[in-house]
Each structure stands twice: as structure tokens, then as C-alpha cells.
Design an enzyme around this catalytic site. Structure first.
Site, short mmCIF file in Angstrom:
data_model
loop_
_atom_site.label_atom_id
_atom_site.label_comp_id
_atom_site.label_asym_id
_atom_site.label_seq_id
_atom_site.Cartn_x
_atom_site.Cartn_y
_atom_site.Cartn_z
N GLY A 123 1.04 -1.06 0.26
CA GLY A 123 0.11 0.18 -0.24
C GLY A 123 1.08 1.56 -0.51
O GLY A 123 1.87 1.40 0.19
N CYS A 124 0.16 2.54 -0.21
CA CYS A 124 1.09 3.96 0.03
C CYS A 124 1.95 3.62 1.17
O CYS A 124 2.83 4.66 1.10
CB CYS A 124 0.59 4.97 -0.31
SG CYS A 124 -1.76 4.74 -0.07
N TYR A 125 0.80 3.84 2.23
CA TYR A 125 1.27 4.51 4.10
C TYR A 125 2.67 3.31 3.88
O TYR A 125 4.12 4.24 4.13
CB TYR A 125 0.09 4.82 4.57
CG TYR A 125 -0.53 5.32 4.61
CD1 TYR A 125 -0.35 6.72 4.52
CD2 TYR A 125 -1.88 5.51 4.58
CE1 TYR A 125 -0.74 7.99 4.79
CE2 TYR A 125 -2.62 6.58 4.77
CZ TYR A 125 -2.49 8.07 4.92
OH TYR A 125 -2.83 8.84 4.91
N THR A 161 4.83 2.31 2.09
CA THR A 161 5.85 2.45 1.50
C THR A 161 6.30 3.23 2.21
O THR A 161 7.52 3.11 2.35
CB THR A 161 5.77 2.12 -0.07
OG1 THR A 161 4.60 0.97 -0.16
CG2 THR A 161 6.51 2.74 -0.59
N GLU A 176 6.27 10.43 -0.84
CA GLU A 176 6.80 10.09 -1.93
C GLU A 176 4.98 10.38 -2.76
O GLU A 176 4.30 10.75 -2.41
CB GLU A 176 5.86 8.27 -1.71
CG GLU A 176 4.94 8.28 -1.29
CD GLU A 176 4.61 6.88 -0.56
OE1 GLU A 176 6.34 6.34 -0.31
OE2 GLU A 176 4.37 6.16 -0.42
#
EC number: 1.2.1.38
Length: 348
Positions: A148-150, A152, A314
């Protein structure tokens, strides 16, 4: 050329995949699916792709996904696990941008995603697609569960501290204070992402428990060699379209007070094309990574004390999703890991 298919190409991660793959020197976009938009040219939905993508959306039955070399799933949770087994049997590699293959424990998946896992036999084989941690496993994989984005930002932000042979910080009480733009919620219509709701506003959510917490803890413990890790994760919604800013906190252990943490981070990520450890004292901004696959990190030790503060930024749709998927694809097919991903961030 790598023949690529995309399942569910009408969302934000889907259009990011199209943007990146259309310019990839070794990719042939072969199929993109949508039941609702069957027959619609992709460029009619996304005018930014006019002149770059000539495909039309098709139902999965028409799309001939089994003729692709790799299929990306940019779909809601639960879709990839319903189709992965058939594609793998046909020799197609699968990269899922949702959560179907992130968690190794099917009970944890059911707890956090409110659905039973329909192909638990594939969970053991699935590789967690964080290249800076699992590059060699990704190289041999045929099934990727993309982070997931968080997660990462949190895992890469804490990784140098946990990857040592012995603890440098109190690993039982790590803290992640994370902020995301509204595109992280997807393209679906929801009240909390309406302009009048999200603009001029800033709020925390999921404090009691967020579905990215078990995934991140699982990853951090793997980086730490199996040592137990305790994490408090508080996500926030900020009034911007894209980007993540994670402020991470760790308490330095007495025996590690003399550690040069700036050098530790620089050495850990030396040679990584998509992780930029900035000079000491830097304050990375989300706009410095917008539309790129770059993640930037800065290390702070306020007052020279025992609290370490790690700043991570990011683009949630690129390094946090589509770009990381393309990075994994490059590794899986043995081509230059940076292929199609060396875009300079967009300013202003």
C-alpha cells in the site's frame, strides 16, 4: 516486448499505469478491462492519453488476458484473488495493486477487509512487492502483492534502523504520523473526498485501526529479522490531490547514541535509484516527488537528543502504487529496473 494487460483501468492507479506503461520502451499495452465502459476508447475517458494509448476498454472475457505476459490488477480488494489462479495456470505473471496478496495470514485479511480469502493456497507463494527489501524474491516471482502507499513510506523510512543485527531504537514503540492527498481514497464518489468536504480541512482518521497497520507491521518485522515490532500509525487526509508525507519517530537506545544515523541511511540505500537520502537537516516536500517514482528521506535528531525523526515523501499513485508495480515488473522480466520510470518530478 512485454505484453501487458490491466484489469480495472478506470481508477487513478489504472490511469497512472497507463501513463507509465504507454511510455515504457519495452512494453506493448495489449488489453485493459472494464465491464461498465466496454467498447469505450481509453482516450475518451482520459484525454491526457490521446495519441499515446489506442486501446478501448473491454470486458475480461473479450480482453484475452491469458495471452499477456503480465497482468496488473488496479481493482478493488477481492478481484485479483478471484482471477489470479487461472492467469497463473496460463503462464501469466500477476501484479496486484490491491491487498489480496499482501497479508500472509488469511484470518488477518478477513479481519481487516471484511471478506474471506478465496485462494489461500497462493498466499505462501505471493511475494511482497517492495523492491528495496525483496528484490531477489521479486526477480523469481510470478505473483506480486504490491504494498500500500502508506506502508511503502513507513517501511522504507524505518528499514535502515531495523535491518541491523541488533536493535538501535526502541522497536516496541515506533510512531508513524502520516498524511495523504485525497487521490489515495480512489476515484469513486464519496462524500469525504468532495471538494467542499476536503478543501480547507485537515483531519486524522483510522486512529483506532487502519487496514495498512497489519501489513506494515508484518513488513517491519520481516525487515527486523523476525523481531517483534510495535507501531502506532495515525493517517491524516490533507487537502491536496496527490502525495504522502510521513513523519516517523523512534527512540534511540542508550547503547546506540553514538550511531551516525545519516551515514546509516545513506549506506543502506546506496545504489537505490528511487530512494533519495537527502543531506542532513533537509525537509523534503511532497511536490518534490510529484508524478515520479522517487521517495525522499531526511533524518533529524532534534537537539541531539534520543528521539530520531525521519521525514519521508512519495507520490502515493506512483512509488506508492503504479510506479512501484512497474518497478517490480522490470525486475521480474530481467530488464533495467528504471525502465519507463525516470520521469522528473513535476513543479509547480
Amino acid at each position: 516486448m512485454i505484453k501487458v494487460g490491466i484489469v480495472g483501468g478506470t481508477g487513478y492507479t489504472g490511469v497512472e499505469l497507463l501513463r507509465l506503461l504507454a511510455a515504457h520502451p519495452q512494453v506493448q499495452l495489449t488489453a485493459i478491462t472494464s465491464r461498465k465502459e466496454d467498447g469505450m476508447p481509453v482516450a475518451d475517458m482520459f484525454p491526457s492519453l490521446r495519441g499515446h494509448v489506442d486501446l478501448a476498454f473491454a470486458t475480461p472475457e473479450k480482453a484475452k488476458l491469458a495471452e499477456c505476459d503480465v497482468v496488473f490488477f488496479a481493482t478493488p480488494h477481492g478481484v485479483a484473488m478471484a482471477q489470479a489462479r487461472e492467469l497463473l495456470a496460463a503462464g501469466v505473471k500477476v501484479i496486484d495493486l490491491a491487498a489480496d496478496f499482501r497479508l500472509k495470514d488469511p484470518a488477518e485479511f478477513e479481519k481487516w477487509y471484511a471478506m474471506p480469502h478465496s485462494c489461500t493456497d497462493l498466499l505462501e507463494e505471493a511475494v511482497y512487492g517492495l523492491p528495496e527489501v525483496n528484490r531477489e524474491a521479486i526477480r523469481k516471482a510470478r505473483l506480486i502483492g504490491l504494498p500500500g502507499c502508506y506502508p511503502t513510506s513507513m517501511q522504507l523510512g524505518f528499514a535502515p534502523l531495523l535491518a541491523q543485527g541488533k536493535p538501535l531504537v526502541n522497536e516496541a514503540s515506533l510512531i508513524a504520523d502520516c498524511k495523504s492527498g485525497v487521490s489515495g481514497a480512489g476515484r469513486k464518489a464519496e462524500v469525504h473526498t468532495l471538494l467542499a468536504e476536503a478543501a480547507d480541512n485537515f483531519k486524522a482518521y483510522g486512529v483506532k485501526g487502519h487496514r495498512h497497520l497489519p501489513e506494515t507491521t508484518q513488513g517491519l518485522q520481516a525487515i527486523a529479522g523476525g523481531r517483534k515490532v510495535g507501531l502506532t500509525f495515525v493517517p491524516h487526509l490533507v487537502p491536496m490531490i496527490r502525495g504522502i508525507h510521513s513523519t516517523l519517530y523512534a527512540t534511540i537506545l542508550p547503547e546506540a547514541r553514538d550511531t551516525d544515523f545519516q551515514s546509516l541511511y545513506e549506506n543502506h540505500f546506496k545504489g537505490e535509484k528511487f530512494v533519495d537520502v537527502m543531506p542532513a537537516g533537509s525537509h523534503p516536500e511532497t511536490r518534490s516527488v510529484r508524478a515520479s517514482n522517487k521517495l525522499r528521506i531526511a533524518i533529524h535528531r532534534p537537539g541531539g537528543g534520543d528521539l530520531l525523526v525521519i521525514l519521508v515523501v512519495e507520490d502515493n499513485l506512483v512509488k506508492g502504487a503504479a510506479g512501484q508495480g512497474v518497478q517490480c515488473m522490470n525486475i521480474m522480466f530481467g530488464i533495467d529496473e528504471t525502465a519507463g520510470l525516470m520521469h522528473i518530478p513535476v513543479l509547480p
